[in-house]
Design a protein around this motif. Structure first.
Motif, PDB file in Angstrom:
ATOM      1  N   LEU A 103      33.595  47.699  28.445  1.00 21.82           N
ATOM      2  CA  LEU A 103      32.579  48.189  28.557  1.00 21.82           C
ATOM      3  C   LEU A 103      31.651  47.764  29.286  1.00 21.82           C
ATOM      4  N   CYS A 104      29.978  47.986  29.560  1.00 20.17           N
ATOM      5  CA  CYS A 104      28.697  47.538  29.963  1.00 20.17           C
ATOM      6  C   CYS A 104      28.254  46.536  29.000  1.00 20.17           C
ATOM      7  N   ARG A 105      27.755  45.634  29.582  1.00 20.85           N
ATOM      8  CA  ARG A 105      26.921  44.825  28.887  1.00 20.85           C
ATOM      9  C   ARG A 105      25.810  44.043  29.759  1.00 20.85           C
ATOM     10  N   ASP A 106      24.734  43.710  28.370  1.00 21.63           N
ATOM     11  CA  ASP A 106      24.025  43.095  29.241  1.00 21.63           C
ATOM     12  C   ASP A 106      23.625  41.787  29.189  1.00 21.63           C
ATOM     13  N   LEU A 107      22.997  41.249  29.875  1.00 25.20           N
ATOM     14  CA  LEU A 107      22.160  39.463  29.677  1.00 25.20           C
ATOM     15  C   LEU A 107      22.496  38.798  28.107  1.00 25.20           C
TER      16      LEU A 107
END
Length: 364
Positions: free
Chosen positions: A314-318
């Protein structure tokens, strides 16, 4: 194995992120700048692959760079190389060169799984990076490495090439003292010379960013922690043992060889074949041998986990703070998500380095 001279030469502004700031305007500038380059292509064809890559632009040393002396001031970079992850590797190479002040002083050492595959990979790298200094080293006994591997939570982690970092001290030239190891699913946005200059203080064999907030116990099974002799493994370390990601490391090869660390890692892999003490591929043996004894590296040099977890990707942020290296560790790879038209927001930070030749180009 051969040496080639190095390549590529426009400088992209460095990407920085502090707190919650984002970078879309710069991304667009970079994307269109790269898209307008005149390119030639090289291809790898086969039953499962038909990859065409652009020739990268040429980069030159800045005036402040000293003349290269391979035993003194070269930056040595080790990576694995295979057809399945080649698109990621090409992007990583480009990013290293593009952000280096002295790109002609960088030497790449690629580890491949076979001599036959090395021939095709050699041709591809040479055509896309005509001036690159590099050598390809085939793993001498893939079957022996494969025989040590236990199944993990994700099949991609069970490839013998994923364990190549265990054998760098044996595969690379014996005179080589220090190397920066990089995974293929990352890009740099800072000068790799800064990472290579990390001091390996005391008797440290390697340096890497540590993440002490991670639950260290989860990397090993209840069988491991319930065995008194095994659970004392970390008792006498210099510092508290913490998780570190093995996709970005600075390694002192001389100390590695002197300490027989390949043998130590292999012994843990052999024990894992007899009793299940961990689940996650090639990482746990490194933690068992080195955790608590590594030299620190700033977290900016491994903004990892951008590929999500090992199950869903799944997408993750910095993570908050500055960025020197973006790492898509986890199941989701940016090139696969972009091709599927399901990219995560941060995959746009990888795409400007993608050398894959598409059927169309943007005209100037």
């Amino acid at each position: 194995a051969m040496f080639y001279n190095l390549s590529p030469c426009f400088i992209m502004p460095k990407l920085r992120r502090s707190g919650g700031s984002t970078l879309p305007p710069l991304l667009l500038f970079i994307f269109f700048s790269l898209s307008k380059q005149n390119v030639t292509t090289t291809a790898i064809t086969g039953t499962k692959f038909n990859l065409h890559f652009k020739e990268a632009p040429q980069f030159y040393n800045s005036p402040s760079c000293s003349s290269i002396n391979y035993s003194v001031n070269a930056v040595h970079v080790a990576m694995t190389l295979d057809i399945a992850y080649l698109r990621g590797s090409m992007a990583a190479i480009l990013s290293v060169l593009q952000h280096s002040s002295c790109p002609e002083n960088i030497v790449f050492h690629f580890v491949a799984s076979s001599s036959a595959e090395s021939t095709h990979l050699n041709l591809t790298i040479t055509k896309s990076f005509p001036y690159l200094h590099f050598t390809i080293y085939p793993i001498q006994d893939v079957a022996a490495v494969a025989g040590l591997i236990s199944t993990s939570i994700r099949s991609a982690l069970d490839c013998p090439l994923n364990y190549a970092r265990n054998y760098l001290a044996d595969l690379l030239p014996q005179h080589l003292q220090k190397v920066v190891y990089l995974d293929s699913d990352l890009v740099l946005v800072d000068d790799i010379a800064e990472l290579a200059a990390t001091p390996l203080t005391g008797d440290s064999v390697l340096a890497a960013p540590e993440y002490c907030n991670a639950n260290f116990t989860t990397y090993f099974t209840p069988t491991f922690w319930s065995n008194p002799s095994l659970s004392l493994t970390f008792a006498n370390r210099n510092r508290r043992p913490c998780y570190f990601n093995t996709g970005v490391m600075v390694i002192d090869l001389e100390r590695w060889r002197a300490g027989g660390y390949t043998t130590k890692i292999v012994e843990w892999m052999e024990l894992q074949k007899r009793m299940r003490i961990y689940e996650l591929g090639s990482l746990p043996p490194f933690l068992l041998v080195f955790a608590g004894n590594i030299a620190p590296v700033d977290h900016s040099w491994n903004q990892h986990g951008l590929g999500g977890d090992n199950f869903h990707g799944l997408c993750r942020d910095l993570h908050p703070g500055p960025v020197s290296l973006l790492h898509w560790s986890g199941k989701g790879k940016p090139w696969a998500r972009l091709d599927a038209n399901r990219p995560c927001p941060l995959d746009g930070l990888w795409s400007p380095y993608d050398l894959l030749q598409t059927p169309y180009t943007i005209e100037s």
